[in-house]
Design an enzyme around this catalytic site. Structure first.
Site, PDB file in Angstrom:
ATOM      1  N   VAL A 129       0.831  -1.202   0.000  1.00 20.38           N
ATOM      2  CA  VAL A 129       0.000   0.000   0.000  1.00 20.38           C
ATOM      3  C   VAL A 129       0.867   1.254   0.000  1.00 20.38           C
ATOM      4  CG1 VAL A 129      -1.608   1.359   1.391  1.00 20.38           C
ATOM      5  CG2 VAL A 129      -2.022  -1.082   1.047  1.00 20.38           C
ATOM      6  N   GLU A 130       1.930   1.254   0.790  1.00 17.71           N
ATOM      7  CA  GLU A 130       2.730   2.454   0.970  1.00 17.71           C
ATOM      8  C   GLU A 130       3.556   2.828  -0.261  1.00 17.71           C
ATOM      9  OE1 GLU A 130       2.793   4.631   3.355  1.00 17.71           O
ATOM     10  OE2 GLU A 130       1.432   3.581   4.730  1.00 17.71           O
ATOM     11  N   SER A 131       4.184   1.846  -0.894  1.00 11.12           N
ATOM     12  CA  SER A 131       5.124   2.200  -1.965  1.00 11.12           C
ATOM     13  C   SER A 131       5.124   1.214  -3.128  1.00 11.12           C
ATOM     14  CB  SER A 131       6.548   2.293  -1.398  1.00 11.12           C
ATOM     15  OG  SER A 131       7.016   1.014  -0.982  1.00 11.12           O
TER      16      SER A 131
END
Length: 336
Positions: A129-131
């Site tokens: 999700v983050e990167s």
């Protein structure tokens, strides 16, 4: 050269000159501002920085209008849509990439599970999700992002000044190029997108090379995500959330109470809530509404581990997306 061509050449030269002048002015502006000078004085007094070096640093920091635009909420609040948010992350491509990431980082994930007790699919999903598993870590210089937000975004200036302070301390301690590191528009860094304060508190050296490198080491990123969750109260071996059904109107009291688990699991029935799963009777829980305009809401009974996920990003939509991506990636794992 024809007259129109000469005129165009002059106009282009003037535009270029003006652009350079504006850029140069913006570059020097922060070092000359009184609020920045006060911040520098505090860093000198509290942490022993060299005033001249910080003046030079901030003379090279650039104001970024795009960052202010990106972080400013719309003037007319839009209704948040769970299905639209979910669709950003629950794609076949991201699930497939998660399985590939898990295979590539199997050893580091196993080590993190052993040390911190956080399931590997949760770690994988957060990084996804983050990167997008390290593929999109941001294109803004961190010094520009944090300086812009610390001094030109009043709604959260105090928070970002603290993060700017942490960034300068981290850069000094790690011996990195303060001007060179890039991150998100909010100043988040590396594969797990840690803010500088979290970087200093929770980053770990899982690969054993003597440094905590969240931009270049997947192992360190994996260990740091697990360490962050453990430090915020992750309960090893316990569920995260259950799908729920609601009846009547009393359930609204639980929704309105927020995402922090404050009710007992065995009290849910008294509010017209039935959960599609089981845990101990006294387990703290909260009722999470996932709303989509024009559609019936979905509900989750969020347990302690769900709340821990919201410490990474203070949003129930975020935690629900991480949970679903984790489940999807785990279901797609090849058999051992």
């Amino acid at each position: 050269m024809s007259r129109p061509a000469r005129l165009l050449s002059v106009l282009l030269a003037f535009a270029l000159s003006s652009s350079i002048t504006v850029t140069a002015t913006a570059a020097a502006q922060y070092a000359e501002r009184e609020d920045v000078r006060q911040f520098i004085a505090e860093m000198v007094h509290r942490h022993g920085f060299v005033r001249k070096e910080l003046r030079t640093l901030f003379s090279q920091a650039r104001f970024q209008p795009a960052i202010i635009k990106a972080i400013t909420p719309p003037t007319e609040p839009r209704a948040k849509s769970w299905q639209a948010y979910r669709a950003l992350f629950l794609t076949p491509q991201r699930i497939e990439a998660g399985v590939e990431f898990r295979e590539q980082q199997r050893e580091a994930l196993s080590r993190a599970v052993e040390l911190y007790g956080v399931p590997e699919e949760i770690i994988v999903a957060i990084i996804g999700v983050e990167s997008v598993y390290g593929r999109n870590t941001g294109n803004y210089r961190v010094i520009d992002a944090l300086t812009t937000l610390a001094f030109d975004y009043p709604p959260r200036a105090e928070f970002f000044r603290t993060e700017l302070e942490n960034y300068l301390l981290y850069a000094r301690d790690a011996g990195i190029d303060t001007l060179g590191l890039k991150g998100s528009y909010a100043g988040a860094i590396g594969i797990p997108q840690f803010m500088p304060g979290s970087y200093r508190r929770y980053a770990v050296d899982l690969d054993g090379d003597g440094k905590q490198d969240l931009s270049g080491s997947f192992a360190d990123a994996i260990g740091s995500v697990a360490n962050f969750l453990q430090a915020h109260g992750w309960e090893t071996g316990q569920p995260v959330a259950f799908a729920a059904q609601v009846h009547g109107e009393n359930y609204r009291k639980l929704v309105d109470a927020g995402i922090k688990p404050t009710y007992r699991y065995d009290d849910l029935a008294n509010f017209g809530v039935s959960a599609e799963g089981g845990t101990r009777a006294d387990a703290p829980c909260a009722l999470i509404e996932l709303a989509t305009p024009g559609e019936a809401s979905q509900y989750l009974v969020g347990l302690t581990n769900f709340y821990v996920l919201t410490r990474y990003n203070h949003s129930s939509l975020y935690a629900a997306a991480v949970l679903e991506l984790a489940q999807a990636v785990k279901s797609a794992y090849p058999p051992k």
